[in-house]
Design a protein around this motif. Structure first.
Motif, PDB file in Angstrom:
ATOM      1  N   ASN A 139      16.466  12.786 -39.026  1.00  0.00           N
ATOM      2  CA  ASN A 139      15.592  12.258 -37.846  1.00  0.00           C
ATOM      3  C   ASN A 139      15.723  10.781 -37.583  1.00  0.00           C
ATOM      4  O   ASN A 139      15.471  10.097 -38.310  1.00  0.00           O
ATOM      5  CB  ASN A 139      14.136  12.634 -38.440  1.00  0.00           C
ATOM      6  N   GLY A 140      15.654  10.655 -36.334  1.00  0.00           N
ATOM      7  CA  GLY A 140      15.555   9.317 -35.767  1.00  0.00           C
ATOM      8  C   GLY A 140      16.370   9.032 -34.236  1.00  0.00           C
ATOM      9  O   GLY A 140      16.400  10.026 -33.652  1.00  0.00           O
ATOM     10  N   THR A 141      16.391   7.931 -33.741  1.00  0.00           N
ATOM     11  CA  THR A 141      16.712   7.735 -32.453  1.00  0.00           C
ATOM     12  C   THR A 141      18.123   7.082 -32.301  1.00  0.00           C
ATOM     13  O   THR A 141      18.571   6.925 -31.245  1.00  0.00           O
ATOM     14  CB  THR A 141      15.758   6.812 -31.701  1.00  0.00           C
ATOM     15  N   LYS A 145      21.739  10.080 -35.047  1.00  0.00           N
ATOM     16  CA  LYS A 145      20.422  10.719 -35.711  1.00  0.00           C
ATOM     17  C   LYS A 145      19.677  11.607 -34.692  1.00  0.00           C
ATOM     18  O   LYS A 145      20.154  11.651 -33.406  1.00  0.00           O
ATOM     19  CB  LYS A 145      19.553   9.428 -35.984  1.00  0.00           C
ATOM     20  N   PHE A 146      18.560  12.413 -34.856  1.00  0.00           N
ATOM     21  CA  PHE A 146      18.403  13.565 -34.028  1.00  0.00           C
ATOM     22  C   PHE A 146      16.761  13.594 -34.030  1.00  0.00           C
ATOM     23  O   PHE A 146      16.152  13.353 -35.063  1.00  0.00           O
ATOM     24  CB  PHE A 146      18.654  14.865 -34.393  1.00  0.00           C
ATOM     25  N   ASN A 147      16.329  14.278 -32.666  1.00  0.00           N
ATOM     26  CA  ASN A 147      14.948  14.457 -32.633  1.00  0.00           C
ATOM     27  C   ASN A 147      15.019  15.756 -31.835  1.00  0.00           C
ATOM     28  O   ASN A 147      15.190  15.950 -30.895  1.00  0.00           O
ATOM     29  CB  ASN A 147      14.262  13.278 -31.828  1.00  0.00           C
ATOM     30  N   ILE A 148      14.889  17.014 -32.505  1.00  0.00           N
ATOM     31  CA  ILE A 148      14.970  18.116 -31.954  1.00  0.00           C
ATOM     32  C   ILE A 148      16.404  18.452 -31.702  1.00  0.00           C
ATOM     33  O   ILE A 148      16.620  18.790 -30.495  1.00  0.00           O
ATOM     34  CB  ILE A 148      13.897  18.728 -30.851  1.00  0.00           C
ATOM     35  N   ASP A 164      20.644  16.998 -28.227  1.00  0.00           N
ATOM     36  CA  ASP A 164      19.585  16.246 -28.875  1.00  0.00           C
ATOM     37  C   ASP A 164      18.545  16.045 -28.067  1.00  0.00           C
ATOM     38  O   ASP A 164      18.175  15.239 -27.392  1.00  0.00           O
ATOM     39  CB  ASP A 164      20.158  15.089 -29.254  1.00  0.00           C
ATOM     40  N   GLY A 166      14.886  16.023 -28.147  1.00  0.00           N
ATOM     41  CA  GLY A 166      13.839  15.138 -28.088  1.00  0.00           C
ATOM     42  C   GLY A 166      14.334  13.730 -27.716  1.00  0.00           C
ATOM     43  O   GLY A 166      13.651  12.861 -27.349  1.00  0.00           O
ATOM     44  N   ASN A 167      15.730  13.168 -27.961  1.00  0.00           N
ATOM     45  CA  ASN A 167      16.239  11.942 -27.725  1.00  0.00           C
ATOM     46  C   ASN A 167      16.939  11.924 -26.329  1.00  0.00           C
ATOM     47  O   ASN A 167      17.423  11.087 -25.974  1.00  0.00           O
ATOM     48  CB  ASN A 167      17.177  11.463 -28.830  1.00  0.00           C
TER      49      ASN A 167
END
Length: 280
Positions: A139-141, A145-148, A164, A166-167
């Protein structure tokens, strides 16, 4: 009747009105909507197949995903809801064949992987136990790294494309080494992608954006270069349709869009011969 508006933009602008006696009048979500669909005149790539499916009344829950078994000419639809069949099976022509509700709780994604010897369907079920098949990042930006992370697909060059969501970007990796190859974010400033799939010829990606109720046809980059995201055409759906996941028929190039807001799956058929199915 549902009124279907087509706004076409190119060197000049014009407006066409089509009145369709389609199944949309039977949809509780879409009954009062006027459809707004935007395309560039020189890039009209798909048309809506208003006769698919033949029996939309079988959609009784929130339709989260669809999968195409191109080898056997089948379309699987997974839906959520209480006391309803979770998996529906249609022909590519839209005829309902069967349904089942065994072992499935809350389906989120579905994929058909049949061979000439065996029919196989894989379902991600967020309500049950699961098995990790491929894992990368956290998880991350930042890069890798990923957000949903909401949708994954492969291209013919062995690159993994991850929506990705969420990002607000698509990230690309090498399938074998896991190396981060780049990211696209310039196409998703308003909202991140919820689904991504390649056309059979590998020239385009079809991308869905959930809350914008939008589909985009994006030019695929050549091998060895990710470059910038370039949208060739967009299909703007009605508000609250909410396209969640989509699938592309590897033979015909037809796009099936699972819409959780409208509680239906729609089929878009390629108009031009740009789609060259594998094996042809």
């Amino acid at each position: 009747m549902a009124r279907f508006w087509v706004c076409v933009a190119g060197a000049g602008f014009f407006l066409a009105f089509l009145v369709l006696h389609s199944r949309f009048c039977r949809s509780p979500v879409l009954r009062n909507f006027t459809f707004a669909v935007s395309w560039r005149a020189e890039e009209i790539l798909y048309r809506l197949d208003v006769d698919w499916p033949k029996h939309p009344e079988y959609f009784t829950g929130a339709t989260f995903c669809a999968a195409v078994d191109s080898l056997n000419g089948l379309v699987y639809v997974a839906q959520r809801g209480d006391n309803i069949p979770k998996i529906l099976v249609f022909t590519e022509d839209g005829y309902f064949l069967r349904a089942w509700n065994y072992t499935v709780d809350s389906p989120h994604g579905i994929f058909a992987a049949s061979t000439q010897y065996e029919q196989s369907v894989w379902i991600t079920d967020v309500g049950s136990d699961f098995m990790i098949l491929w894992l990368h990042g956290e998880n991350g930006t930042g890069p890798a790294k990923f957000n949903i992370p909401h949708s994954v697909t492969l291209d013919s060059a062995g690159r993994v494309w991850v929506a990705d969501r969420g990002n607000k970007r698509i990230q690309v990796f090498d399938k074998d080494t896991g190396e981060w190859l780049g990211a696209w974010n310039n196409c998703f400033t308003e909202e991140g992608p919820s689904a991504v799939r390649f056309t059979p010829d590998g020239k385009y990606l079809i991308v869905a954006q959930l809350n914008l109720s939008r589909l985009s046809v994006v030019a695929a980059p050549p091998v060895g270069s990710i470059g910038e995201c370039s949208v060739i055409s967009t299909i703007q759906l009605a508000d609250q349709v909410l396209p969640h996941l989509l699938e592309v028929d590897r033979k015909t190039g037809a796009v099936y869009v699972a819409e959780i807001g409208a509680k239906q799956v729609q089929k878009y058929v390629p108009l031009n011969s740009y789609v060259t199915p594998f094996g042809s």
